[in-house]
Scaffold this active site. Structure first.
Site, PDB file in Angstrom:
ATOM      1  N   ARG A 187       0.866  -1.190   0.000  1.00  7.16           N
ATOM      2  CA  ARG A 187       0.000   0.000   0.000  1.00  7.16           C
ATOM      3  C   ARG A 187       0.895   1.230   0.000  1.00  7.16           C
ATOM      4  O   ARG A 187       0.976   1.955   0.987  1.00  7.16           O
ATOM      5  CB  ARG A 187      -0.934   0.016   1.226  1.00  7.16           C
ATOM      6  CG  ARG A 187      -1.971  -1.081   1.244  1.00  7.16           C
ATOM      7  CD  ARG A 187      -2.767  -1.072   2.541  1.00  7.16           C
ATOM      8  NE  ARG A 187      -1.896  -1.120   3.709  1.00  7.16           N
ATOM      9  CZ  ARG A 187      -1.275  -2.211   4.147  1.00  7.16           C
ATOM     10  NH1 ARG A 187      -1.449  -3.360   3.522  1.00  7.16           N
ATOM     11  NH2 ARG A 187      -0.489  -2.171   5.209  1.00  7.16           N
ATOM     12  N   ASP A 252       2.011  -8.337   7.303  1.00  7.92           N
ATOM     13  CA  ASP A 252       1.015  -7.486   6.665  1.00  7.92           C
ATOM     14  C   ASP A 252      -0.386  -8.081   6.593  1.00  7.92           C
ATOM     15  O   ASP A 252      -1.344  -7.463   7.025  1.00  7.92           O
ATOM     16  CB  ASP A 252       1.491  -7.120   5.249  1.00  7.92           C
ATOM     17  CG  ASP A 252       0.778  -5.907   4.691  1.00  7.92           C
ATOM     18  OD1 ASP A 252       0.570  -4.942   5.445  1.00  7.92           O
ATOM     19  OD2 ASP A 252       0.423  -5.924   3.513  1.00  7.92           O
ATOM     20  N   THR A 253      -0.540  -9.273   6.050  1.00  9.72           N
ATOM     21  CA  THR A 253      -1.870  -9.744   5.669  1.00  9.72           C
ATOM     22  C   THR A 253      -2.801  -9.944   6.864  1.00  9.72           C
ATOM     23  O   THR A 253      -3.908  -9.392   6.898  1.00  9.72           O
ATOM     24  CB  THR A 253      -1.752 -11.048   4.863  1.00  9.72           C
ATOM     25  OG1 THR A 253      -0.787 -10.862   3.826  1.00  9.72           O
ATOM     26  CG2 THR A 253      -3.082 -11.406   4.234  1.00  9.72           C
ATOM     27  N   CYS A 358      -1.828 -20.112  -0.408  1.00 11.29           N
ATOM     28  CA  CYS A 358      -0.989 -19.535   0.645  1.00 11.29           C
ATOM     29  C   CYS A 358      -0.578 -20.562   1.698  1.00 11.29           C
ATOM     30  O   CYS A 358      -1.427 -21.189   2.342  1.00 11.29           O
ATOM     31  CB  CYS A 358      -1.731 -18.381   1.314  1.00 11.29           C
ATOM     32  SG  CYS A 358      -0.834 -17.633   2.679  1.00 11.29           S
ATOM     33  N   LEU A 359       0.724 -20.705   1.893  1.00 16.89           N
ATOM     34  CA  LEU A 359       1.226 -21.641   2.895  1.00 16.89           C
ATOM     35  C   LEU A 359       0.997 -21.125   4.314  1.00 16.89           C
ATOM     36  O   LEU A 359       0.982 -21.902   5.266  1.00 16.89           O
ATOM     37  CB  LEU A 359       2.723 -21.888   2.667  1.00 16.89           C
ATOM     38  CG  LEU A 359       3.073 -22.736   1.444  1.00 16.89           C
ATOM     39  CD1 LEU A 359       4.568 -22.679   1.173  1.00 16.89           C
ATOM     40  CD2 LEU A 359       2.630 -24.184   1.647  1.00 16.89           C
ATOM     41  N   GLY A 360       0.806 -19.834   4.474  1.00 17.50           N
ATOM     42  CA  GLY A 360       0.587 -19.272   5.800  1.00 17.50           C
ATOM     43  C   GLY A 360      -0.847 -19.331   6.272  1.00 17.50           C
ATOM     44  O   GLY A 360      -1.174 -18.814   7.346  1.00 17.50           O
TER      45      GLY A 360
END
Length: 415
Positions: A187, A252-253, A358-360
């Site tokens: 961002r 971040d996510t 996504c692995l997370g």
């Protein structure tokens, strides 16, 4: 369809000759109109009845946007035509992006993905369970007697970021510097280019990686720095690019998703009460909130000329695949803007789709579920601070800039 100009014409790229005018919809992913109504609401304009399933915007250098879940999934699955080599928009950011394995396509990507799974997969998350629980409880308990907080700053940032810093074996005093760099990638505020932010992140990582190649520990960076890919040791450059991705994802996510979810719950006492009375619904609530408040929009680049759903795409075209639009697609979820914790089938691509799922996601879900359970146990009744104007920011990863919450400490519960 009538061309809708959302960004001033001075900032619009020329229309390529292969793009039909009736597919032009000038949507700016970094500054969509009606952002004050909510970032997901601002993106939902792409799914209005007069908007085609695939549109071209002249904003940010010009690119395609898939507006429906079916097209988003198909493009994610078809890495032969839609490559991850340039996953960010605008093009200069995508070309500077070289994180591993998300800038790779199968089969090259698979060995690196297997290594990444060693540091964020389910077994690792299970081992972190107690630390996740302890940190969530400690943070919430420190806020509970105060009767107010900026949820974004006081909880949504420190909780998942401190968990990640623990996982990576990095000092917490480095968080402000690292968070600033990751924000500039997803961002940007104009103070740094993507390439500058990435190189600053690499400057931070390189000495740490070299140190842990010489004296490895059990942390995520040590595991990556000393890992094996394709039967050989990973190179320092590859380790740097993998660890860069771990930092961007870890800082971040989930931070932003927690703020979106808590903003909704602060405005919806009936949904809070449902989870207080039926805590067994919290995992289902997590999934429904992930669908409704999805926040990522990355892209792909065409490897060759290709006809996709009746539209001629050209080699080198970029296409944006907004993960949030799958969950907001009424063709996939009835009444998609409505949050329903008892929804029978929850369809979304919040964690991506296909070879780059996504692995997370396991760590993210665990952190969300723990937050919902422990917050509502201690602070069941809360709201947005009177007079506060909540501002969202749109981008590759959208976010909530600040979330001031208030509650009566007398209604809280020490646990």
């Amino acid at each position: 369809m009538t061309t809708e100009t959302i960004q001033s014409n001075a900032n619009l790229a020329p229309l390529p000759p292969h793009v039909p005018e009736h597919l032009v919809f000038d949507f700016d992913m970094y500054n969509p109109s009606n952002l004050s109504a909510g970032v997901q609401e601002a993106w939902a304009v792409l799914q209005e009845s007069n908007v085609p399933d695939l549109v071209w915007t002249r904003c940010n250098g010009g690119h395609w946007i898939a507006t429906r879940g079916q097209l988003i999934r198909e493009a994610y699955e078809d890495y032969r035509h839609f490559s991850s080599e340039c996953p960010f928009i605008p093009r200069e950011a995508g070309e500077a992006y070289d994180f591993i394995p998300t800038s790779m396509d199968p089969p090259e990507q698979r060995q690196f993905r297997a290594l990444a799974n060693q540091v964020v997969g389910m077994p690792v998350v299970d081992k972190l369970e107690n630390r996740i629980q302890e940190l969530a409880c400690s943070l919430i308990e420190s806020l509970r007697p105060q009767g107010q907080c900026n949820f974004t700053e006081d909880y949504a940032e420190p909780f998942p970021i401190r968990i990640f810093m623990l996982l990576a074996g990095l000092p917490e005093e480095d968080i402000p510097h690292l968070k600033y760099l990751t924000d500039q990638m997803t961002r940007p505020d104009g103070s740094m280019t993507f390439a500058e932010a990435k190189e600053a992140l690499y400057d931070y990582l390189i000495p740490i990686i070299e140190q842990r190649r010489q004296k490895p520990g059990t942390d995520a960076i040590s595991i990556v720095a000393n890992g094996q890919v394709n039967g050989r040791p990973i190179t320092s450059d590859e380790a740097k690019r993998m660890c860069g991705l771990l930092l961007v994802g870890g800082l971040d996510t989930v931070v932003n998703f927690l703020s979106f979810s808590m903003e909704f719950l602060a405005k919806s006492p009936e949904h809070r009460q449902e989870l207080i009375e039926r805590p067994e619904r919290i995992p289902a609530a997590c999934e429904e909130l992930l669908r409704r408040f999805s926040l990522v929009a990355d892209g792909r680049i065409l490897t060759s000329d290709y006809e996709f759903h009746g539209v001629q795409l050209k080699k080198g075209d970029q296409i944006l695949l907004p993960q949030m639009l799958s969950g907001l697609d009424e063709r996939e979820n009835a009444c998609p803007m409505h949050v329903d914790f008892s929804r029978q089938k929850v369809s979304h691509t919040t964690f991506g789709h296909g070879s780059h799922l996504c692995l997370g996601q396991h760590l993210a879900r665990r952190e969300i579920i723990v937050t919902l359970k422990e917050w509502l146990t201690r602070i069941p009744d809360f709201s947005i601070a009177p007079g506060a104007q909540i501002q969202h920011k749109s981008g590759i990863v959208s976010g909530v800039q600040a979330l001031p919450l208030v509650w009566d400490p007398a209604t809280t519960k020490a646990v």
